[in-house]
Structures are given as C-alpha cells and as structure tokens.
Scaffold this motif. Structure first.
Motif, mmCIF file in Angstrom:
data_model
loop_
_atom_site.group_PDB
_atom_site.id
_atom_site.type_symbol
_atom_site.label_atom_id
_atom_site.label_comp_id
_atom_site.label_asym_id
_atom_site.label_seq_id
_atom_site.Cartn_x
_atom_site.Cartn_y
_atom_site.Cartn_z
ATOM 1 N N VAL A 179 0.845 -1.196 0.000
ATOM 2 C CA VAL A 179 0.000 0.000 0.000
ATOM 3 C C VAL A 179 0.879 1.245 0.000
ATOM 4 N N ARG A 180 1.897 1.237 0.858
ATOM 5 C CA ARG A 180 2.812 2.375 0.938
ATOM 6 C C ARG A 180 3.556 2.589 -0.367
ATOM 7 N N PHE A 181 4.038 1.491 -0.968
ATOM 8 C CA PHE A 181 4.820 1.614 -2.203
ATOM 9 C C PHE A 181 3.951 2.103 -3.364
ATOM 10 N N ALA A 182 2.705 1.628 -3.436
ATOM 11 C CA ALA A 182 1.794 2.089 -4.485
ATOM 12 C C ALA A 182 1.561 3.597 -4.362
ATOM 13 N N ALA A 183 1.411 4.070 -3.122
ATOM 14 C CA ALA A 183 1.228 5.509 -2.892
ATOM 15 C C ALA A 183 2.483 6.275 -3.287
ATOM 16 N N ASP A 184 3.662 5.695 -3.007
ATOM 17 C CA ASP A 184 4.918 6.359 -3.367
ATOM 18 C C ASP A 184 5.064 6.472 -4.884
ATOM 19 N N LEU A 185 4.662 5.438 -5.605
ATOM 20 C CA LEU A 185 4.746 5.489 -7.070
ATOM 21 C C LEU A 185 3.762 6.513 -7.634
ATOM 22 N N ASP A 186 2.581 6.597 -7.034
ATOM 23 C CA ASP A 186 1.614 7.624 -7.471
ATOM 24 C C ASP A 186 2.189 9.017 -7.246
ATOM 25 N N TRP A 187 2.854 9.193 -6.106
ATOM 26 C CA TRP A 187 3.481 10.492 -5.835
ATOM 27 C C TRP A 187 4.560 10.781 -6.866
ATOM 28 N N ARG A 221 10.153 6.250 -0.285
ATOM 29 C CA ARG A 221 9.858 7.411 -1.130
ATOM 30 C C ARG A 221 11.082 8.310 -1.271
ATOM 31 N N ASP A 222 11.840 8.456 -0.194
ATOM 32 C CA ASP A 222 13.059 9.264 -0.249
ATOM 33 C C ASP A 222 14.049 8.703 -1.266
ATOM 34 N N GLU A 223 14.192 7.383 -1.268
ATOM 35 C CA GLU A 223 15.105 6.750 -2.218
ATOM 36 C C GLU A 223 14.624 6.936 -3.653
ATOM 37 N N LEU A 224 13.346 6.740 -3.880
ATOM 38 C CA LEU A 224 12.791 6.932 -5.218
ATOM 39 C C LEU A 224 12.998 8.360 -5.694
ATOM 40 N N ALA A 225 12.794 9.310 -4.788
ATOM 41 C CA ALA A 225 12.963 10.724 -5.140
ATOM 42 C C ALA A 225 14.410 11.024 -5.502
ATOM 43 N N ALA A 226 15.354 10.502 -4.707
ATOM 44 C CA ALA A 226 16.777 10.755 -4.965
ATOM 45 C C ALA A 226 17.213 10.145 -6.285
ATOM 46 N N TRP A 227 16.791 8.919 -6.548
ATOM 47 C CA TRP A 227 17.172 8.243 -7.789
ATOM 48 C C TRP A 227 16.579 8.935 -9.014
ATOM 49 N N SER A 228 15.390 9.519 -8.834
ATOM 50 C CA SER A 228 14.697 10.133 -9.970
ATOM 51 C C SER A 228 15.049 11.598 -10.159
ATOM 52 N N GLY A 229 15.793 12.164 -9.210
ATOM 53 C CA GLY A 229 16.193 13.557 -9.328
ATOM 54 C C GLY A 229 15.085 14.549 -9.063
ATOM 55 N N VAL A 230 14.115 14.163 -8.240
ATOM 56 C CA VAL A 230 13.038 15.093 -7.892
ATOM 57 C C VAL A 230 13.242 15.566 -6.458
ATOM 58 N N GLY A 231 12.538 16.630 -6.092
ATOM 59 C CA GLY A 231 12.684 17.195 -4.762
ATOM 60 C C GLY A 231 12.285 16.211 -3.678
ATOM 61 N N ALA A 232 12.864 16.368 -2.518
ATOM 62 C CA ALA A 232 12.545 15.495 -1.387
ATOM 63 C C ALA A 232 11.059 15.605 -1.052
ATOM 64 N N PRO A 233 10.389 14.492 -0.837
ATOM 65 C CA PRO A 233 8.957 14.533 -0.527
ATOM 66 C C PRO A 233 8.695 15.069 0.867
ATOM 67 N N ALA A 234 7.497 15.615 1.036
ATOM 68 C CA ALA A 234 7.093 16.047 2.374
ATOM 69 C C ALA A 234 7.011 14.832 3.291
ATOM 70 N N LEU A 235 7.305 15.031 4.545
ATOM 71 C CA LEU A 235 7.287 13.941 5.503
ATOM 72 C C LEU A 235 5.887 13.332 5.578
ATOM 73 N N SER A 236 5.816 12.032 5.402
ATOM 74 C CA SER A 236 4.534 11.333 5.442
ATOM 75 C C SER A 236 4.322 10.685 6.803
ATOM 76 N N LEU A 237 3.130 10.802 7.315
ATOM 77 C CA LEU A 237 2.779 10.157 8.572
ATOM 78 C C LEU A 237 2.243 8.754 8.359
ATOM 79 N N TYR A 238 2.052 8.381 7.080
ATOM 80 C CA TYR A 238 1.402 7.098 6.778
ATOM 81 C C TYR A 238 2.432 5.974 6.777
ATOM 82 N N SER A 239 2.770 5.498 7.957
ATOM 83 C CA SER A 239 3.733 4.424 8.123
ATOM 84 C C SER A 239 3.024 3.073 8.026
ATOM 85 N N ASP A 240 3.801 1.990 8.046
ATOM 86 C CA ASP A 240 3.216 0.649 8.037
ATOM 87 C C ASP A 240 2.329 0.436 9.261
ATOM 88 N N ALA A 241 2.761 0.994 10.398
ATOM 89 C CA ALA A 241 1.975 0.846 11.624
ATOM 90 C C ALA A 241 0.637 1.576 11.505
#
Length: 211
Positions: free
Chosen positions: A27-35, A91-111
């Motif tokens: 669920v988290r990864f799908a949201a990260d890809l949408d972002w 999401r931070d890793e995806l952003a760094a690899w893709s050269g986009v700005g750092a994402p806003a801190l997400s509260l939606y953790s696995d817990a």
C-alpha cells in the motif's frame, strides 16, 4: 523524462493491493509510485505472474531471476540502471534516484496502515480481517492501547448513523397522530408523485407501498 521500472514478484493484481490481507508495505509503495508520477516521472510496473515476457526481455530482471529466483524481486530500475533488488525502496530513495525534490514527511507508516485496516475491519464486521491485521500490527510493535483507540474510533463512526436513525424513529413515533412529523421530514414530491422510502418517486396510482 526519467523512467522508473518496477519488476514485481508474482502477485494477484498489478499492485498487490487487493484481498482481505493486504501487505501494508505494498500500500505504501503504491502511494509512493503515485506520488512519483505526480512529480512528472514516468513509472512502469510489471508483475511476474501477468507479464513474464517483460522479465525475459529485460536483461537485468532475467539475470536477477536466474541468480536468486523471486527473492531478487522486486527489482527497481531507473533509466535502465538497477537501483534495488529484493526490497521495496522508500519514497526518499525513489525521489533521490529520480532527481526530484525530497517529498514532504509522510505520517502514513506501516503501523498507521495497520491501524487503519483494524478500523476498517471493525466497520465491515470482518473477523478474519481483524485477526490478520491485529497480528500484523503486533509484529510492527503497535501497542494494544493504540489498537483499542483505532477500534473505538471505528466503532464511533460505525454507530453514529445507527444512533441517528434510532433517534429519528423515536422522535417520529412520539410525534403524535397520523405521522405528521414523518411527513414533514420526508423528501418533498411533486403534485403527481409521492416520495418512496428509498429515495425514488411513485405516481399516485402506484403509491402506498414502502418502496
């Protein structure tokens, strides 16, 4: 445009976010890809069960499978370069690899995802779902107190409409003769129609039934 390609292990659907026992990591990864898509990055995702040809055509994915089998999946490539194997990156890793700005801190953790799922299980009366997500939350270190709060919140949301309809019924039943209050609270119909209880309308010739 940067291209991110994800080669997933065999899953029941394109994202794995389906069924009663959804992995919160998916669920988290799908949201990260949408972002990532919202940031202008092109994203492609391939499921081994549904698109084996794409794995055979990609040298890195084919080699990873030959080397370690499905344990090498998911495999993530950015512009043809392998960035990770065997884990879903953050999401931070995806952003760094893709050269986009750092994402806003997400509260939606696995817990948090498990607490949401526990609330949904209460709302949908799903015992199997509750047991599964309770166990998953315990593995993540979620306290029983936090789970109790999630249950209480879900119960409040679930019971609110039930309390509302009971109050309406009590008010109408005590309102007096001929159900005047019921008529006052019902939706207004046209001169040639009477409103039915299900929100539709009936002609006078067919009026008289509940629905």
């Amino acid at each position: 445009m940067t291209l991110v390609q994800v080669f997933d292990p065999a899953m029941c659907c394109s994202t794995g976010v389906c069924g009663p026992s959804v992995d919160p990591q998916l669920v988290r990864f799908a949201a990260d890809l949408d972002w990532l898509k919202s940031q202008g990055v092109s994203v492609e995702r391939f499921n081994l069960a549904q698109e084996p040809r794409r794995f055979a055509e990609n040298a890195a994915a084919k080699g990873a499978l030959a080397d370690a089998g499905e344990a090498a999946l998911p495999l993530v490539q950015v512009d043809g370069e392998v960035k990770s194997r065997g884990v879903y990156p953050s999401r931070d890793e995806l952003a760094a690899w893709s050269g986009v700005g750092a994402p806003a801190l997400s509260l939606y953790s696995d817990a948090v995802a498990e607490l949401v799922a526990i609330g949904a299980a209460i709302a949908s009366n799903c015992e199997l779902c509750f047991k599964y997500h309770y166990a998953a939350a315990r593995k993540l270190g979620v306290s029983r107190e936090d789970m109790a709060c999630a249950v209480a919140t879900a119960r409040g949301v679930k019971e609110a409409p039930a309390q509302s309809i009971l109050m309406l019924a009590d008010r109408i039943l005590k309102s007096g003769a001929d159900g005047d209050e019921a008529v006052a609270e019902a939706p207004q119909a046209s001169a040639t129609e009477t409103s039915s209880c299900c929100g539709g309308a009936q002609t006078e010739a067919k009026a008289g039934g509940c629905c």
